[in-house]
Enzyme design. Sequence first.
Site, PDB file in Angstrom:
ATOM      1  CG  HIS A 144      -1.962  -1.073   1.220  1.00 26.11           C
ATOM      2  ND1 HIS A 144      -3.231  -0.942   0.709  1.00 26.11           N
ATOM      3  CD2 HIS A 144      -1.890  -2.347   1.681  1.00 26.11           C
ATOM      4  CE1 HIS A 144      -3.893  -2.069   0.862  1.00 26.11           C
ATOM      5  NE2 HIS A 144      -3.099  -2.946   1.440  1.00 26.11           N
ATOM      6  CG  HIS A 150      -2.661  -1.007  14.944  1.00 28.30           C
ATOM      7  ND1 HIS A 150      -2.611  -2.321  14.495  1.00 28.30           N
ATOM      8  CD2 HIS A 150      -2.520  -1.077  16.289  1.00 28.30           C
ATOM      9  CE1 HIS A 150      -2.456  -3.127  15.535  1.00 28.30           C
ATOM     10  NE2 HIS A 150      -2.402  -2.398  16.629  1.00 28.30           N
ATOM     11  CG  ASN A 180      -7.878  -4.327   1.014  1.00 26.23           C
ATOM     12  OD1 ASN A 180      -7.216  -3.324   1.226  1.00 26.23           O
ATOM     13  ND2 ASN A 180      -7.372  -5.537   1.052  1.00 26.23           N
TER      14      ASN A 180
HETATM   15 FE1  HDE Z   1      -2.490  -4.712   5.488  1.00 27.70          FE
HETATM   16  N1  HDE Z   1      -0.691  -3.900   5.914  1.00 27.70           N
HETATM   17  N2  HDE Z   1      -1.820  -6.530   6.050  1.00 27.70           N
HETATM   18  N3  HDE Z   1      -4.251  -5.590   4.891  1.00 27.70           N
HETATM   19  N4  HDE Z   1      -3.166  -2.965   4.843  1.00 27.70           N
HETATM   20  C1  HDE Z   1      -0.349  -2.622   5.746  1.00 27.70           C
HETATM   21  O1  HDE Z   1       0.762  -1.328   7.327  1.00 27.70           O
HETATM   22  C2  HDE Z   1      -0.702  -6.746   6.736  1.00 27.70           C
HETATM   23  C3  HDE Z   1      -4.582  -6.894   5.019  1.00 27.70           C
HETATM   24  C4  HDE Z   1      -4.431  -2.664   4.427  1.00 27.70           C
HETATM   25  O2  HDE Z   1      -3.332   3.572   3.901  1.00 27.70           O
HETATM   26  C5  HDE Z   1       0.981  -2.294   6.335  1.00 27.70           C
HETATM   27  O3  HDE Z   1       1.197   0.840   7.751  1.00 27.70           O
HETATM   28  C6  HDE Z   1      -0.599  -8.136   7.121  1.00 27.70           C
HETATM   29  C7  HDE Z   1      -5.980  -7.084   4.813  1.00 27.70           C
HETATM   30  C8  HDE Z   1      -4.507  -1.280   4.040  1.00 27.70           C
HETATM   31  O4  HDE Z   1      -1.708   3.408   5.357  1.00 27.70           O
HETATM   32  C9  HDE Z   1       1.422  -3.613   6.961  1.00 27.70           C
HETATM   33  C10 HDE Z   1      -1.720  -8.728   6.603  1.00 27.70           C
HETATM   34  C11 HDE Z   1      -6.481  -5.846   4.546  1.00 27.70           C
HETATM   35  C12 HDE Z   1      -3.250  -0.759   4.262  1.00 27.70           C
HETATM   36  C13 HDE Z   1       0.278  -4.520   6.628  1.00 27.70           C
HETATM   37  C14 HDE Z   1      -2.476  -7.714   5.941  1.00 27.70           C
HETATM   38  C15 HDE Z   1      -5.384  -4.926   4.593  1.00 27.70           C
HETATM   39  C16 HDE Z   1      -2.437  -1.831   4.778  1.00 27.70           C
HETATM   40  C17 HDE Z   1       1.958  -1.675   5.401  1.00 27.70           C
HETATM   41  C18 HDE Z   1      -2.120 -10.184   6.671  1.00 27.70           C
HETATM   42  C19 HDE Z   1      -7.927  -5.471   4.229  1.00 27.70           C
HETATM   43  C20 HDE Z   1      -2.776   0.638   3.982  1.00 27.70           C
HETATM   44  C21 HDE Z   1       2.181  -0.277   5.923  1.00 27.70           C
HETATM   45  C22 HDE Z   1      -2.062 -10.755   7.966  1.00 27.70           C
HETATM   46  C23 HDE Z   1      -8.837  -5.750   5.303  1.00 27.70           C
HETATM   47  C24 HDE Z   1      -3.124   1.564   5.101  1.00 27.70           C
HETATM   48  C25 HDE Z   1       1.350  -0.152   7.080  1.00 27.70           C
HETATM   49  C26 HDE Z   1      -2.694   2.967   4.761  1.00 27.70           C
HETATM   50  C27 HDE Z   1      -1.109  -1.688   5.155  1.00 27.70           C
HETATM   51  C28 HDE Z   1       0.248  -5.791   7.029  1.00 27.70           C
HETATM   52  C29 HDE Z   1      -3.696  -7.987   5.263  1.00 27.70           C
HETATM   53  C30 HDE Z   1      -5.562  -3.537   4.343  1.00 27.70           C
HETATM   54  C31 HDE Z   1       2.753  -4.168   6.514  1.00 27.70           C
HETATM   55  C32 HDE Z   1       0.537  -8.762   7.885  1.00 27.70           C
HETATM   56  C33 HDE Z   1      -6.758  -8.399   4.901  1.00 27.70           C
HETATM   57  C34 HDE Z   1      -5.714  -0.557   3.500  1.00 27.70           C
HETATM   58  O5  HDE Z   1       1.574  -3.485   8.348  1.00 27.70           O
END
Ligand code: HDE
Length: 725
Positions: A71, A336, A145
């Site tokens: 993202h 978060h 999402n």
């Molecule tokens: Fe994320 N995801 N994600 N994700 N995600 C990040 O956090 C992660 C997942 C989502 O505009 C990171 O600050 C793991 C699902 C959005 O700043 C990170 C897993 C969904 C955004 C991270 C998921 C999301 C992130 C990268 C699986 C939809 C952007 C930078 C266990 C429900 C937020 C950060 C923004 C961002 C980890 C799965 C949505 C790396 C480990 C499912 C919208 O922490």
Amino acid sequence: MKRKDAVPRPSESALDSKDTETLTTNQGCPVANNQDQLTAGPRGGTLMEDFIFREKMMHFDHERIPERVVHARGSAAHGVFSVYDDSMKAFTKARFLIDPQHEVPVFTRFSTVVGFRGSADTVRDVRGFATKFYTSEGVYDLVGNNIPIFFIQDGIKFPDLVHAIKPEPHNEMPQASAAHDNFWDFASLTPEITHMLLWVLSDRALPRSYAQMEGFGVHTFRLVSEKGKSTLCKIHWKPLEGVSQLVWDETQKIAGKDPDFNRRDLWERIENGIYPEFELGFQLFTEEEAAKFDFDILDPTKIVPEELVPVRRVGKMTLNRNPDNFFSETEQVAFHPGHVVPGIDFTNDPLLQARLFSYLDTQINRFQSANFAEIPINRPQCPIFNNNQDGFMRHTIRSGRVNYEPNSLQEGRPREDKERGFVSYTEKQQGTKLRARPESFNDHFSQAELFWNSMSAPEKEHIVEAIKFEIGKVENMHIRERIIKLFYNVSPEIAERAGPLVGVKDINGDLTYLEKSSSPRPSRKKKGVGASQALSMENGTRAIKGRKVAILAADGVRGQEVEVLKAALQSEKVMCKVVAPRSGAIEGSDNVEVLVDENFLTTASVLFDAVYIPSGAENVKALRGSGKAIHFIREAFMHCKPIAAMAEAVDLLSGLPGISLDQEGTAVRNNNGVITARAIAETLKKAKDVAGIEPAATLDELNREFIKAIGQYRFWNRERESVPA
Ligand code: HDE
């Protein structure tokens, strides 16, 4: 500064103040010369004492922070949220969800997942839809999402998924695209991904605008009422403008013509007062109801079909202010899923549980400090009082001697609040320590089939074309075969249609190869599941507001016509631009001067939703002689967009391949989105001299029909008929 003003308004920015006209160092020392270093003579070396140069360069050298690992590419806006009434009281005690008087500031960041920070907006990808609610009970982050499910069931697979989908490690290619061997290799060996693959191959992954996307919390969450009652839920954002998509060919061209397409669209909408609006919705169900579903609500690769549990719309978010500074706000906002308020709680979804660890960890990497919550964009807008202290970049200056609890030297403050404080829902948890997927997570195909069955004919065609592109880019034949077999298990129709397009002859589903991999063997609950209306983008209404129209014009255009159209479009909140062979102004045949917004090199047909060609013999002659103008129209036609033409301009259309007008230009009247004044005049029986100036009635009717066609958005029937531009 008072807490409620934590997110600064533009007027509060130090640089906006009139008494800060003098350039200073970070320490406030006025600067007399910002052009030259301090040197020993005009041609001499720099002196160590040049603290002005050293401070400036030091700061510049440290401008970057690590981009988000996923993202990275995003755009955001401020806004407000409030609920319509207190009807959610029975389900949650979260004040912002039950008190209609409590209007909450929000900050929403939309993003793509795979590309780096500078990548193009219009790539095929999931879009992030993350909202920070600054409530009176603390920050609540809804980090969702635009697709209601996810690729994997357990967060332990996330690093593998992201490694596989990001550019390949040896050559860092391709950029922002899943169309490469690593991703499809991983996908072909991970059957739980199948449902998500269909969503990502569908038009959902090519949103026309962030204002026209649905948003989903994805996981099943838990709401807790004042009385301690728990209700499970899926969370939705429903855009009031409806949903709409771009065409694949268009997205690729836009990526070159305007990589900031979605970012610009969001920015321009807000600058023009066309505010994106989303209703917050909940699907509410009990544990007992959930137990009867034929899928597991803890499995994030499953939706709860809206036919099973309808979405209850409870409030509205309006995005009405662009950020003042991209880095300070959009880049530094730290979401978060663990930022919750009393009344919202978690479930055991193993993807959600993994996220609850990952996001805080990520922020430490990005900000190198546990104090990221003190940055203005992340700061809660309610009082913060605890004994956390110190660390890199601490902003808060706490007074007093007491920094522990319990204490008697500060009357025990700050102390726990049993009434208002967050209490985790009391849930029985016990079991044998093990690493295993639940049996109930094993059906990977029924809902994928539901999705496929729910698509309209053009949507199915787009998915097949997407497979042709994505799998066509895969070099290893065995990977192509596995993917087609995976799709065979969803529906033989997909495999039969797409297989031959990517050179796969053996299209029968056979997943025995999975036995050798670590993935569990998939099973299938039901054969021939039904369809769900809510899954197709074709159902539901689409707003006209916020669309963009190109008015093609050259010298000799009938200026008055342009003025009338502009007024009609503006009253519908449609944005329009005059596109001409050159910039500046053009001379109207009726002496009305028309200001040019773009020339044929600064813009392109793919950046608009519809095209209008006004009359004027000289105008039409000039456009006909311009290859770029002809290309503009043909491309709009190929991308199924509404096209309207007045008087002589009709002749311009009738000569173009794929556009079938009869000699009088009357053969089509908006039956495929091509609207001609002649056809309308014929109907109105008012125009005597069709080649001359159209009567006002015809013009008004044409504009009305054109606006209606803009509402219809795309005319997919042309996809089979049109000749590629
Ligand atoms: Fe994320 N995801 N994600 N994700 N995600 C990040 O956090 C992660 C997942 C989502 O505009 C990171 O600050 C793991 C699902 C959005 O700043 C990170 C897993 C969904 C955004 C991270 C998921 C999301 C992130 C990268 C699986 C939809 C952007 C930078 C266990 C429900 C937020 C950060 C923004 C961002 C980890 C799965 C949505 C790396 C480990 C499912 C919208 O922490």
